[in-house]
Design a protein around this motif. Sequence first.
Motif, PDB file in Angstrom:
ATOM      1  N   GLN A  78     -20.122 -12.097  -2.495  1.00 39.90           N
ATOM      2  CA  GLN A  78     -21.379 -12.665  -2.969  1.00 39.90           C
ATOM      3  C   GLN A  78     -22.184 -13.230  -1.802  1.00 39.90           C
ATOM      4  O   GLN A  78     -21.624 -13.720  -0.828  1.00 39.90           O
ATOM      5  CB  GLN A  78     -21.101 -13.797  -3.970  1.00 39.90           C
ATOM      6  N   CYS A  99     -33.907 -13.546 -11.282  1.00 37.08           N
ATOM      7  CA  CYS A  99     -33.982 -13.564  -9.816  1.00 37.08           C
ATOM      8  C   CYS A  99     -35.132 -12.723  -9.272  1.00 37.08           C
ATOM      9  O   CYS A  99     -35.259 -12.586  -8.052  1.00 37.08           O
ATOM     10  CB  CYS A  99     -32.655 -13.094  -9.220  1.00 37.08           C
ATOM     11  N   GLY A 108     -26.709  -8.714  -6.583  1.00 35.87           N
ATOM     12  CA  GLY A 108     -25.358  -8.280  -6.902  1.00 35.87           C
ATOM     13  C   GLY A 108     -24.427  -8.454  -5.722  1.00 35.87           C
ATOM     14  O   GLY A 108     -24.746  -9.117  -4.742  1.00 35.87           O
ATOM     15  N   ASP A 137     -27.770  -5.985 -11.935  1.00 40.07           N
ATOM     16  CA  ASP A 137     -27.465  -5.601 -10.564  1.00 40.07           C
ATOM     17  C   ASP A 137     -26.001  -5.775 -10.174  1.00 40.07           C
ATOM     18  O   ASP A 137     -25.642  -5.546  -9.023  1.00 40.07           O
ATOM     19  CB  ASP A 137     -28.369  -6.343  -9.582  1.00 40.07           C
ATOM     20  N   SER A 138     -25.139  -6.165 -11.100  1.00 36.01           N
ATOM     21  CA  SER A 138     -23.712  -6.151 -10.817  1.00 36.01           C
ATOM     22  C   SER A 138     -23.069  -4.849 -11.267  1.00 36.01           C
ATOM     23  O   SER A 138     -21.888  -4.625 -11.046  1.00 36.01           O
ATOM     24  CB  SER A 138     -23.010  -7.331 -11.513  1.00 36.01           C
ATOM     25  N   PRO A 188     -24.625 -12.233 -14.565  1.00 37.52           N
ATOM     26  CA  PRO A 188     -23.607 -11.839 -13.589  1.00 37.52           C
ATOM     27  C   PRO A 188     -22.254 -11.617 -14.263  1.00 37.52           C
ATOM     28  O   PRO A 188     -21.940 -12.217 -15.293  1.00 37.52           O
ATOM     29  CB  PRO A 188     -23.563 -13.030 -12.622  1.00 37.52           C
ATOM     30  N   GLU A 232     -19.216 -12.515 -13.511  1.00 37.15           N
ATOM     31  CA  GLU A 232     -18.339 -13.678 -13.660  1.00 37.15           C
ATOM     32  C   GLU A 232     -18.829 -14.603 -14.777  1.00 37.15           C
ATOM     33  O   GLU A 232     -18.024 -15.221 -15.495  1.00 37.15           O
ATOM     34  CB  GLU A 232     -18.178 -14.441 -12.353  1.00 37.15           C
ATOM     35  N   THR A 233     -20.151 -14.693 -14.960  1.00 38.86           N
ATOM     36  CA  THR A 233     -20.693 -15.493 -16.047  1.00 38.86           C
ATOM     37  C   THR A 233     -20.385 -14.853 -17.394  1.00 38.86           C
ATOM     38  O   THR A 233     -20.011 -15.537 -18.358  1.00 38.86           O
ATOM     39  CB  THR A 233     -22.208 -15.667 -15.877  1.00 38.86           C
ATOM     40  N   ARG A 283     -26.766 -19.173 -11.577  1.00 37.54           N
ATOM     41  CA  ARG A 283     -25.898 -18.209 -10.906  1.00 37.54           C
ATOM     42  C   ARG A 283     -24.738 -18.947 -10.246  1.00 37.54           C
ATOM     43  O   ARG A 283     -24.963 -19.942  -9.534  1.00 37.54           O
ATOM     44  CB  ARG A 283     -26.688 -17.434  -9.850  1.00 37.54           C
TER      45      ARG A 283
END
Length: 514
Positions: free
Chosen positions: A319, A48, A447, A474-475, A291, A293-294, A440
């Motif tokens: 988000q 990103c 994040g 960044d999360s 991320p 969740e990924t 994403r």
Amino acid sequence: MFRTDVQNTLFDVAVVGGGLAGLATAMRLQAQGRSTCVLEAHGHAGGCAGYYRRRGFAFDVGATTLVDFEPGGVGAELFAATGMPAPAVERLPGYVAWLPDRTVVLHRDQARWRDERLRRLGDSPAHRAFWGQLDRLADVFWGASRAGVRMPMRTLGDVVHNGRTLRVRDLPLARHVGGTLGGALRRHGLRDDDPLVGLLSMLVEDTVHSTVDRAPLINAALGITIRGAGLSRAAGGMRGFWQALVRHYKSKGGRLYCGWRATGIAGRAGDFAVHGPRGTVRARQVVSALPVETTAALSEVPGVRAALEPFVRRDAGEQGGAVVVFLGVPEDEVEGRSFTHHQLLRSYREPLGDGNNMFVSVSSPGDLASAPAGHRAVMLSTHTELAGWEDLDEAGHAERRDKLAALMIEEARRVYPRLAERPVVREVGTPREYARYTSRPRGAVGGVRQSPANANQHAVPHDLGVPGFWLAGDSTWPGLGTVACVLSSRIVADGALRRHRKAERARRHVRRAA
């Protein structure tokens, strides 16, 4: 398929995700003699904070500037730690904030900035006291961040380490960890000061993805003052920056595999397996720079998914997305300004996003890596809510995209009145494109929106308690943006090195016993 020698290699560390946090972590570990590989799903590294090319132009798709890459800064520490020569950059003098009723120049020079903010935003005792508090917090916690402060604190060792990053006289400032920027404004009687709050709102949305009333005070102070840490643009924009990083990483023996999409992560410390359509990569440790969740969806490593699910549930509604207009234009459309970067607020009363808070970035004159001779690359970016882009059919998506792009171009004409009259390139990225090209979830970028409930001591940890499995990016702490990703890479690399040394000692002990 992967070559046989790659599939038969046991790397010390495999990094999944070639954004800045991922590549910086691999660079640090490679510089320390560890064998690493970076697995990137797309055609080149960048994530990103990357770029794409079209008709001779190179467009930055996320970050357009480098912050704190000056001597003594976060970026300079990365270069020093990895033995990388600092890439060629243009030191930007700052940028201009265009408010509805005035302009404010955010000068790089701190003395000029202190004078500008009082002259343009108010010089009352309350204004001076507010800025004084913000400067004090920023000074102390910038220092702590550069010293590698660890969050969330999970062990006595973390507490002791963090205590060393603060001077004794600064420890009372830790009481502000649970406070918000809005709370500080109210204490100084400034919450209804439209120009001041308007500028601060833009800055905290861009740096902590939050609102004035929800932004954690310390994080907001860092975000608001981040430009004072030194603003620069790499020669060739983010394309030039990434080419320099990748070239250095490979020169040290690091392996970058692009077009390599992970479909699963399995195994345990000492023998992890990262699966993908092109084969399997094995490593003693794994860093996920994806991320949260990924990562949770991909991981088959015992304990990882269970550790991440509470964070995924907590932050599901936090988000945000972005819309970016990419313009390749004749140079005469952007002439006449001494600054190449601008931030615009259309209204004090409307919610931020969708063109109300927009960043304008223009490539430098003579930067032929970003645009053909006689032309410039222009990026107009704004935040957007993801929900408004979902469940649209193709016609509905195109209508919303084109309407917002037209509004953004019209707003940017406050700065450049002739912008986009004769574009060579005119393209628009929405959450739908970000979902397609960055993988994403929902097209979310950056994040989560930070608040006292999910930042600092409540941040997602780099170490989930699963030996050999790490999170970077960044999360996790310290949050959003390129500076945060570089700081995160340092914490994760240090942890992975400690783990590696411990494992090596254990193997030597076993060999001696045998």
